[in-house]
Design a protein around this motif. Sequence first.
Motif, short mmCIF file in Angstrom:
data_model
loop_
_atom_site.label_atom_id
_atom_site.label_comp_id
_atom_site.label_asym_id
_atom_site.label_seq_id
_atom_site.Cartn_x
_atom_site.Cartn_y
_atom_site.Cartn_z
N UNK A 97 0.83 -1.20 0.00
CA UNK A 97 0.00 0.00 0.00
C UNK A 97 0.87 1.25 0.00
N UNK A 98 0.42 2.31 -0.66
CA UNK A 98 1.19 3.57 -0.65
C UNK A 98 1.34 4.11 0.76
N UNK A 133 1.17 6.89 3.71
CA UNK A 133 0.14 7.92 3.98
C UNK A 133 0.44 9.21 3.24
N UNK A 134 -0.58 9.76 2.60
CA UNK A 134 -0.41 11.00 1.86
C UNK A 134 0.02 10.81 0.43
N UNK A 135 0.26 9.54 0.03
CA UNK A 135 0.67 9.25 -1.35
C UNK A 135 -0.39 8.37 -2.01
N UNK A 136 -0.62 8.61 -3.31
CA UNK A 136 -1.61 7.82 -4.04
C UNK A 136 -1.02 6.57 -4.65
N UNK A 137 0.30 6.59 -4.94
CA UNK A 137 0.96 5.47 -5.58
C UNK A 137 2.26 5.13 -4.86
N UNK A 138 2.83 3.99 -5.24
CA UNK A 138 4.14 3.58 -4.73
C UNK A 138 4.98 3.07 -5.88
N UNK A 139 6.29 3.24 -5.78
CA UNK A 139 7.19 2.76 -6.82
C UNK A 139 7.74 1.37 -6.52
#
Length: 246
Positions: free
Chosen positions: A153-154, A156-162
């Motif tokens: 999961x991204x 907190x505060x981020x919509x995506x993850x790399x």
Amino acid sequence: MAYIAVTALSHVGLVRDHNEDSLVVGPWTLCGTTTRSPQTLLFPLGRPLVVAVADGLGGQPAGEVASELVVRELALLGPSLDGALAIEDALDRCNRAVHSATEGRPDLTAMGTTVAGTLVMADSLLSFNVGDSKVYQAAADGLRQVSVDDSPPPEPGHRTTSVVTQTLGGSRAQHVLTPHVRTLPLAPGDRYLVCSDGLTDPVPDEAIEDLLRVHDDGKAAFELWKAAIEAGGPDNITLALVRIGG
């Protein structure tokens, strides 16, 4: 006569210096090139048809080599695929091909790629993926993701993850794959969007749904690409719209 229409494009984006995405539509492949104009291909419904996007891993060598290997393998295997087990075997074969290509090639060490796609058959559609490239179903009641992201999961505060937790290749040692495969009934008029994260990272699902709802295939593909570009085009953008017609 029932048919399958596939509208696709691939673009380098605004930040990367080359395109590590590759695309397969039946026997047709597009590898490492850029096109701004969507192209539409028509196929008769009945024979197995693979439509898939492979996104070479950035930050590691030769992502474009890995993604090209995978789509060319799927182009060869596509006509013989007849269900979920066949797709899993094909993805395992792709994984082995990526690892085998690195033998004796230090410049290719740990190259890897994601893959996501659909297998359209006479009476059903199978979605499949390894990694974080995505497959969506765009139906009359809205847009839903049918692939499963191999990522945490991204924050907190981020919509995506790399972060990607499973890929084809991507490590020195070959690993056992656990691909995500899902069987869906064919619904004439439904559309499926197969894409790399160069589209979905900068463009929220809500915006993708709106564009698919108001535009036909060619215009929708162009507007999706345009939305990613207007959001900064931070990555390669590859997408294919699959529609069952009749």
